[in-house]
Design an enzyme around this catalytic site. Structure first.
Site, PDB file in Angstrom:
ATOM      1  CD  GLU A   1      40.405  79.554  61.735  1.00 46.47           C
ATOM      2  OE1 GLU A   1      41.253  79.127  60.927  1.00 46.47           O
ATOM      3  OE2 GLU A   1      40.653  79.765  62.937  1.00 46.47           O
TER       4      GLU A   1
ATOM      5  CB  CYS B   1      42.497  77.570  54.031  1.00 49.84           C
ATOM      6  SG  CYS B   1      42.178  76.383  55.336  1.00 49.84           S
TER       7      CYS B   1
ATOM      8  N   GLY C   1      35.991  80.329  55.326  1.00 52.33           N
ATOM      9  CA  GLY C   1      35.664  80.571  53.925  1.00 52.33           C
ATOM     10  C   GLY C   1      36.495  81.683  53.334  1.00 52.33           C
TER      11      GLY C   1
ATOM     12  N   PRO D   1      37.626  85.608  52.099  1.00 48.84           N
ATOM     13  CG  PRO D   1      39.781  86.454  51.806  1.00 48.84           C
ATOM     14  CD  PRO D   1      38.886  85.334  51.382  1.00 48.84           C
TER      15      PRO D   1
ATOM     16  N   GLY E   1      33.697  86.659  54.336  1.00 50.79           N
ATOM     17  CA  GLY E   1      34.086  87.007  55.706  1.00 50.79           C
ATOM     18  C   GLY E   1      33.684  88.429  56.051  1.00 50.79           C
TER      19      GLY E   1
END
Lengths: 475, 490
Positions: free
Chosen positions: A210, A247, A188, A190, A193
Site C-alpha cells: 500500500e 496517502c 509506506g 515505494p 516497498g
C-alpha cells in the site's frame, strides 16, 4: 521479550496448534480488539496527540471510528466469509462437486506507517484474524508513542501467542524481513516497498504494498452553493487527515484557468473557517519531514507561486495551510508526493486537459473529481487509472467496506478493507470431489481413435454424441 | 517487420526496452481496451487452434514425444475451452460490479470497475508449452492488456511454432512473442511490466519476483511441489489406481506440476495397492512400456540425468518394486514404483517431475497428514477414500494450492475453480474468470452528490459533532437522530 526467531517460533507453534482455525477464536479476538479500541480510546488519543498533534476528533474520525466500523463489519460477516463456496461443475465432470475453501495463510507480517499509526496497524489485523492467521506487527518507529501504546495494550486484550508487536527501527525491520512469512502487508513509501518485496522474493512470500502517489483533485465549474460544499470537502480532504500527510489525501488540484481565482478565494475562506485555530491541525511528524517540506518551497519560482499561507513554525513543527498557484511542473513539489500541508493548484485551458495531465503521471492511489459533467466523469473513469476514483467528495471512499482499498502501478498492488481483508490473508483452496461410481474407461490409455472421438465430443460439450458413444450406439 | 528474437542472442536490454515501449504506446492509444478488439483476438486464437491442430500436435510430439491424445485433451482442448468460455462470458466480466453503500456515506453509489493493467509479460513452461503459453495470454487479452509471451526454450518446436503462428492470427501491435533462453528472459525481466505471470520452478520464481520488485510489479507465480496422494484402504482400488495412473503417467509421463509425486498408504495395504497399480500399468502401457506410444518421453538429457540420479541414490534403487528401465538414447524411463524409500532421500525431497512414483507407508492413514504438512505446501494434494470423515479431515487439515478427492488433476479443468499455489507452490491464481481478474485492476469508484453533508466531519470539533460521528460510525440510527436533536447519550 525474546529474539525475533524465538517470538516467531511461538507464533508458528500457535498457528500449528490449530486454534486460530475455529470461528469462536476469531470472533473472540475481534471482540477483544473492539474492546481495546473502545476502552483505550483516551490512550489512543494521547498517543496520537504526542506523535502528531492530532486532535481527538480527527483521531476518532480517521482512526478509532474507522476501526470500530471495520470490526463490526467483520463480526457480522465472519461466518459468511469463512464458509466454503460451491462452484458450478461442467456436465463433463459429472458426477463431482467443486468448492473453494478459504484457509489461513499462516504467519503474517504487517508493517504500518506513521501517519495513521493506530488505524493502519489494527485494520490489517482485523483481516488477518478474521482469516485465521497469527500476526507480527511492526509499527513505524516515527510514531513512537503509538508504537508503545500498541506494544502495551495488545497483549492485554489479544491472544499474546497469536499477535506480537515488534518495536524498533529499520534494523528490526530488516531482521523481520530475513524470516519466512506467509504474507506481508506493507504500508509506506515505494522505496521501502521495493526492499520489502525483494526480501519477500527470497522466500516466495506474497505481498501487498500500500504505497502512495500524487492524488489529484480535478475541480470543474460547479454552481456556487455546490462550490461551498466542494470547498469544505477539498479543504477537509487536504488538511483534515494528518495535515496533508496521508496517502489518499489531496496532493494537488487541477482547475480551469478562468475559475482559479474563485476557487482560491473559496479555499482561503474555508481554510480560515475550518482551520483558523491551528489546534485543529496535526503537526508535521518530525524535523526531517518538516525540513523536506520547507525545502519544497526553497526554489524561488515555487515560493513566488504561494498565494496563501507559507508560514513555518519550526519549534512546534507546524506549517500553516499553504496554497500555491501554478508552480513549475518540473519543480520537486510537482514531481514528488507532497505529503504535507502545501497545496499546488495547477491551471489548465480546459478541464478536459486534466485527463491527459493525470495520465502522463504515475498512477495515484486516488483521484478526486468535483463535477456535474457526466461526460467528464465517464472520461475520468475510462481514461485514467488509479486505486480509486471518488466523485464530489474526498477521503470517504476509505470508509466504504464494500470497496477494495489498494493501489495500482506506482501506488502499489493488492488490496484490503472489508471482505478484501479476509481474502488478502486467505488462500482460496480449490477442492474437487468425485465418487468411485461412474468411471469412463474411455478416459484412459491405451489410446485409440474411438477414445479420441469420444473426447472430442466431450470437449465440444456434445452431450448427445457422448451419450450415444456411452450407450455403444456411436463408435 | 519485427526483429525481436529472430537472431538468437541479439535480443538484449535495448531490444527489450524498445519492445515494451512499442506495446505501451499501443496500449496508451487505447487499442486493446475495446470489447471488439478483445473478442477479435480470442476468436482468431480459437480459429488457430482448429486450423493448426496438426502443427501443434506435431510440435508437441517433437518437443516431448507427447501422444496425440494428450496433446489433444490437455493442450488443444483446454485452450479451446478457455477461448470459448471467455468469449461467452467476457461481456459480463467487463461490466462494473455495483456494491452496496452504508449510511455512513449516504447518499452515495459505489461500484468496482475492471480495467486492464497495461503491458503484461507471460513466461511459459516446457511441459505444457502450448497450453501454458496460450491460457495466460487469453486471460491477459480478455482483460484488455498488451502481452509479451516468452515460451520456454526447452520446448523449441512449440516455441518457434508460436512465434510463427501468432502474428498471422493476432494483432502484432499489441501481442508479441519473444523466443530465447536466459539472456533474453533476463533482458525482458529488467523492463517495467504491469504484471508478470511465470510458470516454472521455485528457483526461477524467486528470480522473477526479485526482478519484479525493482519496478513494484505484481506477479503470479505458478510453481510446483511434491503433490502427495493419500490412498486409504477403503477405496475402489481398480478405479483409484486408474485415476492415479492417468494423472501421473498420462500427464506428460509425470512431468507436470500437478502430477501425483508420491503416494502415502497404510503399510498393510501397500502390497495390494502395488499389485493393482502394476496391473493398471499393464492395461495402459502393455507389458513393455518402453515400447508404448502412449507415454511422453523425458524432455531432454539434462532431465533424464536428473531423474536417473534420483534412482541411483543408495537405499533408493533397492526399493524399486516395478519398472526402473531406462533408455538414455531414446530419453525413456519406464513407469517405476518404489516402496518405502528413506524420507530424506533426494527422491523424497526434490520434486520428481518424472515417471517415478515412490510409495511411503504409515501405520495409520491419519499420519499421512503430518507427513504432508511437514513439507512445503504443494500445488495439489489428492486423497482416495470412501470415508467421509477422513475426507473432511483432509480438506480441513492439509494445505495445498488445490485438491481432488478420489481423482487426480481434474480440479484444474473446472473453470470455476482458481488454479494456483500457496507457499512454495506459488502465489496468485488464474483460469476462467480468475484469469480476467488477475490481469485486471479492480478500481473502486464512489459517487457522491453535493447534498448529504455531514458537518460532523469538519472542525470546529464540538461534543455534539463527536456524538454524531460516533453514531454514524456505528451505523446507529437512533444515535444519529438523538445526536442531531442534541440529546446527550452515554
Amino acid at each position: 521479550m525474546g529474539t525475533v526467531e524465538e517470538r516467531l517460533g511461538e507464533m508458528r507453534e500457535a498457528f500449528r496448534s490449530g486454534k486460530t482455525k475455529c470461528e469462536k477464536w476469531r470472533r473472540s479476538q475481534l471482540m477483544a480488539l473492539l474492546a481495546l479500541v473502545r476502552e483505550e480510546e483516551e490512550g489512543i488519543f494521547s498517543a496520537l496527540n504526542r506523535d502528531l498533534g492530532k486532535h481527538r476528533a480527527e483521531a476518532f474520525r480517521d482512526e478509532v471510528g474507522v476501526l470500530i466500523k471495520s470490526i463490526n463489519f467483520a463480526l457480522s460477516s465472519l461466518k459468511q466469509w469463512m464458509a466454503p463456496k460451491s462452484v458450478k461443475v461442467p456436465l463433463v465432470s459429472f458426477p463431482s462437486s467443486a468448492t473453494v475453501v478459504p484457509e489461513p495463510l499462516g504467519v503474517v507480517l504487517l508493517f504500518s506507517s506513521w501517519n495513521f499509526p493506530i488505524g493502519l496497524a489494527l485494520e490489517p489485523i482485523i483481516g488477518a484474524f478474521s482469516a485465521g492467521n497469527v500476526v507480527a506487527l511492526k509499527p513505524s518507529e516515527l510514531a513512537p508513542s503509538s508504537a508503545e501504546f500498541l506494544a502495551e495494550a495488545i497483549p492485554r486484550y489479544l491472544d499474546g501467542a497469536a499477535v506480537k508487536v515488534f518495536l524498533g527501527g529499520p534494523s528490526v525491520g530488516s531482521q523481520l524481513l530475513e524470516q519466512r512469512w506467509d504474507k506481508i502487508l506493507f504500508t509506506g513509501s515505494p522505496r521501502v516497498g521495493r526492499v520489502v518485496m525483494a526480501a519477500a522474493a527470497e522466500h516466495l512470500t506474497p505481498v501487498i504494498l500500500e504505497l502512495g502517489g500524487k492524488c489529484p483533485a480535478i475541480v470543474d465549474s460547479i454552481g456556487s452553493s455546490e462550490q461551498k460544499v466542494a470547498a469544505k470537502r477539498l479543504v477537509a480532504g487536504k488538511w483534515g487527515p494528518c495535515c496533508g500527510q496521508a496517502c489518499v489525501g489531496i496532493d494537488y488540484i487541477l482547475v480551469e484557468r478562468q475559475f482559479a481565482s474563485t476557487l482560491i478565494d473559496m479555499l482561503r475562506r474555508t481554510v480560515k473557517s475550518l482551520y483558523g485555530d491551528s489546534r485543529n491541525l496535526s503537526r508535521i511528524v518530525n524535523r526531517q519531514h518538516f525540513m523536506r517540506l520547507e525545502g519544497l518551497l526553497k526554489d524561488p519560482s515555487v515560493s513566488a507561486s504561494v498565494v496563501h499561507g507559507g508560514r513555518f513554525d519550526s519549534d512546534n513543527l507546524k506549517i500553516e495551510p499553504t496554497i500555491l498557484l501554478d508552480p513549475p511542473l518540473d519543480s520537486e513539489i510537482m514531481t514528488e508526493e507532497v505529503f504535507g500541508p502545501l497545496l499546488p493548484i495547477i491551471t489548465l485551458e480546459k478541464i478536459g486537459d486534466s485527463i491527459a495531465f493525470v495520465r502522463d503521471r504515475p498512477k495515484p492511489l486516488a483521484i478526486y473529481v468535483f463535477s456535474n459533467d457526466e461526460a467528464l466523469k465517464k472520461r475520468v473513469v475510462a481514461e485514467t487509472s488509479s486505486g480509486s476514483v471518488t466523485f464530489n467528495d474526498t477521503m470517504i471512499q476509505f470508509a466504504v467496506d464494500t470497496l477494495p482499498f489498494g493501489g495500482v502501478g506506482g501506488s502499489g498492488f493488492g488490496r484490503y478493507h472489508g471482505k478484501f481483508s479476509f481474502d488478502a490473508f486467505s488462500h482460496e483452496k480449490a477442492v474437487m470431489r468425485r465418487q468411485f461410481l461412474l468411471d469412463f474407461p474411455l478416459r484412459y490409455p491405451p489410446w485409440n481413435e474411438t477414445k479420441l472421438r469420444f473426447l472430442r465430443d466431450v470437449f465440444h460439450f456434445d452431450y448427445f454424441g457422448l451419450l450415444l458413444v456411452m450407450m455403444g450406439l456411436k463408435k | 517487420m519485427d526483429g525481436d528474437g529472430e537472431r538468437k542472442g541479439e535480443f538484449d536490454g535495448k531490444a527489450a526496452a524498445e519492445l515494451v515501449g512499442e506495446l505501451r504506446q499501443s496500449f496508451w492509444n487505447g487499442k486493446t481496451r475495446s470489447y471488439d478488439w478483445r473478442t477479435d483476438q480470442l476468436r482468431s486464437l480459437a480459429r488457430m487452434l482448429v486450423e493448426k491442430e496438426k502443427d501443434i500436435i506435431d510440435a508437441l510430439h517433437e518437443d516431448l514425444g507427447k501422444p496425440e491424445m494428450e496433446s489433444f485433451i490437455h493442450e488443444i482442448s483446454l485452450a479451446k475451452d478457455g477461448c470459448a468460455r471467455t468469449l461467452k462470458e467476457l461481456k459480463s466480466w467487463m461490466k462494473p460490479q455495483k456494491v452496496s453503500t452504508s449510511i455512513t456515506t449516504f447518499p452515495s453509489s459505489a461500484e468496482i470497475v475492471s480495467e486492464p493493467l497495461g503491458v503484461v509479460l507471460v513466461i511459459s513452461a516446457w511441459n505444457y508449452p502450448f497450453l501454458l503459453s496460450l491460457e495466460p495470454v487469453v486471460g491477459a487479452i480478455a482483460a484488455g492488456n498488451a502481452v509479451v509471451l516468452k515460451p520456454s526454450e526447452i520446448a523449441p518446436a512449440t516455441s518457434s511454432l508460436l512465434k510463427r503462428l501468432l502474428p498471422g492470427y493476432v494483432d502484432s501491435s499489441s501481442i508479441r512473442v519473444v523466443e530465447g533462453g536466459v539472456p533474453e528472459t533476463t533482458a525482458l525481466l529488467d523492463q517495467k511490466w504491469d504484471k508478470i505471470i511465470y510458470t516454472g520452478n521455485s528457483k526461477v520464481g524467486r528470480i522473477v519476483m526479485a526482478a519484479a520488485a525493482k519496478h513494484l510489479t505484481p506477479v503470479v507465480l505458478e510453481l510446483g511441489g511434491k503433490c502427495p496422494v493419500v490412498v486409504d484402504s477403503k477405496v475402489d482400488l481398480d478405479v483409484a489406481t486408474k485415476r492415479i495412473a492417468v494423472g501421473k503417467w498420462g500427464c506428460n509421463n509425470g512431468q507436470a506440476c500437478i502430477s501425483p509425486d508420491y503416494i502415502i498408504t497404510e503399510r498393510e495395504f501397500a502390497p495390494k495397492l502395488i499389485e493393482a497399480m502394476k496391473s493398471t500399468l499393464e492395461i495402459f502401457y502393455g507389458k513393455d512400456p518402453m515400447a508404448s506410444k502412449d507415454l511422453s518421453r523425458i524432455v531432454n538429457s539434462n532431465h533424464f540425468k536428473r531423474i536417473s540420479k534420483l534412482l541411483d541414490s543408495d537405499k533408493v534403487s533397492e526399493k524399486i518394486v516395478h519398472g526402473g528401465q531406462r533408455d538414455e538414447q531414446a530419453l525413456k524411463i519406464s513407469p517405476t514404483l518404489l516402496l518405502d524409500v528413506p524420507q530424506d532421500s533426494l527422491i523424497m525431497t526434490e520434486e520428481i517431475f518424472g515417471p517415478l512414483l515412490p510409495i511411503i507407508t504409515v501405520d495409520d492413514i491419519h499420519q499421512s497428514f503430518d507427513i504432508i504438512n511437514s513439507r512445503p505446501k504443494p500445488l495439489a494434494a489428492y486423497l482416495f477414500t470412501k470415508d467421509k470423515k477422513l475426507e473432511e479431515k483432509f480438506v480441513r487439515g492439509v494445505s495445498a494450492g488445490g485438491m481432488s478427492i478420489n481423482e487426480t488433476v481434474l480440479h484444474i479443468t473446472n473453470p470455476g475453480l482458481p488454479f494456483g499455489g500457496v507457499g512454495e507452490s506459488g502465489m496468485g491464481a488464474y483460469h476462467g474468470k480468475f484469469s480476467f481478474d488477475t490481469f485486471s485492476h479492480k478500481k473502486a469508484v464512489l459517487r457522491r452528490s453535493f447534498g448529504g453533508e455531514a458537518p460532523a466531519r469538519y472542525p470546529p470539533y464540538t461534543p455534539k459533532k463527536s456524538r454524531l460521528l460516533k453514531a454514524l460510525v456505528n451505523g446507529d440510527i437512533i444515535g444519529i437522530i438523538l445526536a442531531l436533536i442534541g440529546w446527550p447519550r452515554a
